[in-house]
Design an enzyme around this catalytic site. Structure first.
Site, PDB file in Angstrom:
ATOM      1  N   SER A 112     -80.888 -29.166  37.881  1.00 28.62           N
ATOM      2  CA  SER A 112     -81.738 -30.366  37.862  1.00 28.62           C
ATOM      3  C   SER A 112     -80.922 -31.657  37.826  1.00 28.62           C
ATOM      4  O   SER A 112     -81.490 -32.744  37.691  1.00 28.62           O
ATOM      5  CB  SER A 112     -82.668 -30.319  36.642  1.00 28.62           C
ATOM      6  N   TYR A 113     -79.594 -31.572  37.930  1.00 31.54           N
ATOM      7  CA  TYR A 113     -78.773 -32.785  37.957  1.00 31.54           C
ATOM      8  C   TYR A 113     -78.712 -33.309  39.388  1.00 31.54           C
ATOM      9  O   TYR A 113     -77.983 -32.792  40.230  1.00 31.54           O
ATOM     10  CB  TYR A 113     -77.365 -32.520  37.416  1.00 31.54           C
ATOM     11  N   GLY A 114     -79.495 -34.370  39.615  1.00 30.85           N
ATOM     12  CA  GLY A 114     -79.706 -34.863  40.973  1.00 30.85           C
ATOM     13  C   GLY A 114     -81.115 -34.458  41.375  1.00 30.85           C
ATOM     14  O   GLY A 114     -81.431 -33.264  41.369  1.00 30.85           O
TER      15      GLY A 114
END
Ligand SMILES: NC(=O)c1ccc[n+]([C@@H]2O[C@H](COP(=O)([O-])OP(=O)(O)OC[C@H]3O[C@@H](n4cnc5c(N)ncnc54)[C@H](OP(=O)(O)O)[C@@H]3O)[C@@H](O)[C@H]2O)c1
Length: 339
Positions: A60-62
């Site tokens: 979920s990073y981005g």
């Protein structure tokens, strides 16, 4: 003089220092821009050169068109290393239990996508947060699915994140029934969020004690309190853009005694406050994963590996951290953390 074992200066080497990559793709909090990629690549290279080998990311990073950007960059940077160097790394990702990821197979596609972005180098897969508070039925099957991945040999180890003592014991027990070890717990831990290592506040008993008892590695996220603990004491420093601005403004007056002690203790070791913040986590048996974006930050983080806090220094910092927390000078709790 050869130090003797009774010398308080002689201690077991603590855990190392890992690298967090949340900022590599996140625009909202960290102001990511693809033009930063060359600096991020240099940061990665410098970190590896200096012996930092644990890298944490998440699927979920981005978000949006940048979905998976952090994993993608990490995969690309790791692929540029010599094979032996790449083998020496531990790449850990976290899979988000989004509401549409359901059942024992709910992570299967997400895992495959992460593995692809990381170019096949994925050593530890972690459940990003507990759904216990809002969708308790979702978590068990997802964990079983992660266990399947270990049993099938698709990944070496499984970990969890954002869980307190109660939930950790349950999850550990569930995996243990299948003979699968729970390798790690990743939680927010810093001098501005010390609950996990104390009997202070809601987290009575401290989840760190449960980790020690059950042989689970403790991973400390946001060890610099989103960078705040890396600033010297004194007048309010230039505020970062975005939501961190409000947080820094609110916490700055109350954090002064802590920053002053950190600067003082750091100076005895030829170090600065950021190194003290990281070594405080290590002194509590945790692996701090510090968010890095520049080669200079990688150098500062690696410098903290060369020294340790004495038990007395740790105690002084504990007292200041718990006093600050009791007075309301502390990081906001992660709303997805379960008891
Ligand atoms: N499991 C979870 O739910 C969860 C939640 C949050 C984070 N994490 C993980 O933990 C990692 C680290 O946490 P974080 O990024 O939230 O916060 P952090 O490590 O506490 O702070 C990172 C920020 O501190 C500043 N910094 C870095 N080195 C510094 C130094 N030597 N001196 C002064 N400032 C320095 C940088 O910001 P500037 O460049 O702006 O100075 C950097 O982006 C994340 O990247 C992520 O992998 C996990």
């Amino acid at each position: 003089m050869v130090p003797q074992p009774s010398d308080p200066g002689v201690r077991e080497p603590g855990p190392g220092i890992g690298v967090g990559t949340w900022a590599w793709g996140n625009q909202f909090l960290w102001g990511y821009d693809p033009r930063q990629d060359a600096t991020l690549a240099a940061c990665f290279q410098r970190a590896v050169q200096l012996g930092l080998s644990f890298f944490d990311t998440a699927d979920s990073y981005g978000t949006g068109r940048l979905q998976g950007r952090s994993e993608q960059l990490l995969g690309e940077f790791a692929a540029s290393l010599a094979p032996a160097q790449r083998l020496n790394l531990t790449l850990a990702t976290k899979l988000a239990p989004f509401p549409w990821r359901l059942g024992r197979d709910g992570f299967r596609r997400a895992f495959a996508a992460s593995q692809l972005r990381l170019r096949g180098k994925l050593d530890l897969v972690q459940l990003h947060w507990s759904t216990r508070r809002y969708a308790p039925w979702q978590e068990g099957p997802l964990l079983d699915g992660l266990g399947d991945l270990v049993q099938q040999g698709a990944v070496a180890a499984v970990g969890v994140s954002n869980m307190g003592p109660q939930r950790l014991r349950q999850v550990h027990g569930r995996l243990a029934q299948r003979g699968i070890p729970l390798r790690s717990l990743q939680i927010q831990l810093s001098l501005l969020c010390p609950g996990a290592v104390s009997s202070w506040g809601e987290d009575r008993g401290g989840v760190a004690a449960v980790c020690r008892e059950l042989g689970i590695e403790l991973i400390a996220y946001s060890p610099l309190a989103l960078g705040l603990l890396g600033r010297p004491p004194g007048p309010l420093p230039p505020l970062p853009a975005g939501p961190r601005r409000l947080l820094w403004r609110r916490l700055w007056p109350g954090v002064q005694p802590l920053l002053e002690a950190m600067a003082r203790i750091g100076s005895w070791h030829g170090a600065t406050g950021d190194g003290v913040a990281l070594n405080w986590c290590r002194a509590h048996g945790a692996l701090p994963i510090v968010g890095l974006r520049t080669p200079a930050q990688a150098e500062q983080a690696a410098a903290a590996l060369s020294w340790q806090l004495s038990p007395e220094e740790r105690q002084t910092l504990d007292q200041l951290a718990f006093a600050a927390a009791a007075a309301g000078t502390r990081m906001p709790a992660n709303p997805f953390e379960s008891a």
